[in-house]
Scaffold this motif. Structure first.
Motif, mmCIF file in Angstrom:
data_model
loop_
_atom_site.group_PDB
_atom_site.id
_atom_site.type_symbol
_atom_site.label_atom_id
_atom_site.label_comp_id
_atom_site.label_asym_id
_atom_site.label_seq_id
_atom_site.Cartn_x
_atom_site.Cartn_y
_atom_site.Cartn_z
ATOM 1 N N ALA A 157 6.903 9.815 10.432
ATOM 2 C CA ALA A 157 4.821 10.101 10.787
ATOM 3 C C ALA A 157 3.966 10.025 9.107
ATOM 4 C CB ALA A 157 4.620 11.366 11.014
ATOM 5 N N ILE A 158 2.929 8.772 9.025
ATOM 6 C CA ILE A 158 2.367 8.593 7.798
ATOM 7 C C ILE A 158 1.603 9.233 8.109
ATOM 8 C CG2 ILE A 158 4.525 6.348 6.894
ATOM 9 C CD1 ILE A 158 1.868 5.036 8.158
ATOM 10 N N VAL A 159 0.299 9.497 6.996
ATOM 11 C CA VAL A 159 -1.061 9.390 7.113
ATOM 12 C C VAL A 159 -1.437 8.347 5.638
ATOM 13 C CG1 VAL A 159 -2.892 10.808 6.559
ATOM 14 C CG2 VAL A 159 -0.555 11.686 7.220
ATOM 15 N N THR A 160 -2.354 7.330 5.926
ATOM 16 C CA THR A 160 -3.184 6.784 5.257
ATOM 17 C C THR A 160 -4.896 6.134 5.537
ATOM 18 O OG1 THR A 160 -2.547 4.322 4.409
ATOM 19 C CG2 THR A 160 -1.962 4.870 6.571
ATOM 20 N N PRO A 161 -5.388 5.658 4.357
ATOM 21 C CA PRO A 161 -6.916 5.577 5.152
ATOM 22 C C PRO A 161 -6.501 4.250 5.795
ATOM 23 C CG PRO A 161 -6.261 5.745 2.720
ATOM 24 C CD PRO A 161 -5.068 5.909 3.708
ATOM 25 N N ILE A 162 -5.605 3.444 5.532
ATOM 26 C CA ILE A 162 -5.359 1.918 5.744
ATOM 27 C C ILE A 162 -5.737 2.175 7.838
ATOM 28 C CG2 ILE A 162 -4.320 0.161 5.784
ATOM 29 C CD1 ILE A 162 -2.785 0.825 3.748
ATOM 30 N N LYS A 163 -6.765 1.228 8.458
ATOM 31 C CA LYS A 163 -6.901 1.128 9.725
ATOM 32 C C LYS A 163 -5.536 0.174 10.217
ATOM 33 C CE LYS A 163 -10.121 1.170 13.654
ATOM 34 N NZ LYS A 163 -11.640 0.913 14.054
ATOM 35 N N ARG B 191 -10.119 13.300 10.853
ATOM 36 C CA ARG B 191 -10.955 13.439 9.624
ATOM 37 C C ARG B 191 -11.011 11.649 8.992
ATOM 38 N NH1 ARG B 191 -8.463 18.507 8.506
ATOM 39 N NH2 ARG B 191 -9.643 19.468 9.934
ATOM 40 N N GLU B 192 -11.070 11.551 7.609
ATOM 41 C CA GLU B 192 -11.469 10.290 7.078
ATOM 42 C C GLU B 192 -9.517 9.456 6.791
ATOM 43 O OE1 GLU B 192 -10.153 13.311 4.150
ATOM 44 O OE2 GLU B 192 -11.933 13.211 5.802
ATOM 45 N N ASP B 193 -8.666 9.923 7.558
ATOM 46 C CA ASP B 193 -7.341 10.023 7.419
ATOM 47 C C ASP B 193 -7.047 8.870 8.758
ATOM 48 O OD1 ASP B 193 -6.945 9.912 4.901
ATOM 49 O OD2 ASP B 193 -6.213 10.795 4.407
ATOM 50 N N TYR B 194 -6.512 8.055 8.841
ATOM 51 C CA TYR B 194 -5.236 7.128 10.002
ATOM 52 C C TYR B 194 -4.051 8.689 10.002
ATOM 53 C CZ TYR B 194 -9.191 4.110 10.645
ATOM 54 O OH TYR B 194 -10.396 4.199 10.974
ATOM 55 N N HIS B 195 -3.385 8.932 11.328
ATOM 56 C CA HIS B 195 -1.816 9.543 10.829
ATOM 57 C C HIS B 195 -1.427 8.690 12.217
ATOM 58 C CE1 HIS B 195 -2.661 13.723 10.292
ATOM 59 N NE2 HIS B 195 -4.032 13.185 9.717
ATOM 60 N N TYR B 196 -0.354 7.988 11.821
ATOM 61 C CA TYR B 196 0.239 6.459 12.414
ATOM 62 C C TYR B 196 2.158 7.852 12.724
ATOM 63 C CZ TYR B 196 -3.384 3.911 11.451
ATOM 64 O OH TYR B 196 -4.640 3.135 11.590
ATOM 65 N N GLY B 197 2.572 7.642 13.360
ATOM 66 C CA GLY B 197 4.099 6.973 13.430
ATOM 67 C C GLY B 197 4.411 5.750 13.765
ATOM 68 N N ILE B 198 5.261 5.508 13.159
ATOM 69 C CA ILE B 198 5.936 4.628 12.586
ATOM 70 C C ILE B 198 7.550 4.299 13.122
ATOM 71 C CG2 ILE B 198 4.311 3.157 11.497
ATOM 72 C CD1 ILE B 198 6.869 4.218 9.042
ATOM 73 N N GLN C 273 0.524 -1.068 -0.120
ATOM 74 C CA GLN C 273 0.264 -0.200 0.270
ATOM 75 C C GLN C 273 1.042 1.375 0.063
ATOM 76 O OE1 GLN C 273 -3.179 -0.473 0.035
ATOM 77 N NE2 GLN C 273 -3.280 -1.926 0.706
ATOM 78 N N ILE C 274 0.501 2.416 -1.008
ATOM 79 C CA ILE C 274 1.002 3.061 -0.971
ATOM 80 C C ILE C 274 0.994 4.368 -0.094
ATOM 81 C CG2 ILE C 274 2.148 5.332 -2.084
ATOM 82 C CD1 ILE C 274 1.727 3.488 -4.463
ATOM 83 N N VAL C 275 1.887 5.042 1.025
ATOM 84 C CA VAL C 275 1.527 5.557 2.401
ATOM 85 C C VAL C 275 1.699 6.624 1.912
ATOM 86 C CG1 VAL C 275 0.498 4.036 3.246
ATOM 87 C CG2 VAL C 275 3.111 5.081 3.728
#
Length: 123
Positions: free
Chosen positions: A47-53, A85-92, A34-36
């Protein structure tokens, strides 16, 4: 859910980086790439942003592609999650210590070069 983390490393804006993410599940199952979107980058994580949960602690494989560097299948895990909102913000966090010694040294070297290239492109 947001967890506090202390950052000692320098984070760089990652406009030109391309991240490909593969989620890992039980029994070694791996999902397709998946491209993020990457917002910040350091040699220890991003830090990434993706619609993937994703869930906290979930293990991932990350491919990083930049203009001059490419590194494949870096083990990583989700350490921070925030739903805006509709996207998830993650720290990896990259887990390069899970690689063999030579591979982890080489991966660290490439990550340092990527960060240096990003910081030079900003200034």
């Amino acid at each position: 859910m947001i967890t506090n983390e202390r950052r000692n490393e320098i984070r760089t804006l990652a406009g030109s980086l391309k991240f490909e993410l593969q989620t890992r599940y039980w029994f070694g199952l791996i999902n397709p790439l998946q491209i993020v979107e990457v917002t910040n980058f350091s040699i220890n994580g991003a830090a990434i942003v993706t619609p993937i949960k994703l869930r906290m602690g979930q293990r991932l494989f990350i491919n990083i592609i930049s203009e001059f560097h490419s590194i494949k299948r870096i083990p990583a895990e989700v350490i921070r999650c925030n739903n805006k909102r509709e996207d998830y913000h993650y720290g990896i966090r990259f887990n390069i210590n899970k690689l063999p010694i030579i591979a982890s040294k080489n991966a660290l070297h490439v990550l340092e070069n990527i960060q240096h290239a990003l910081s030079q492109s900003i200034s």
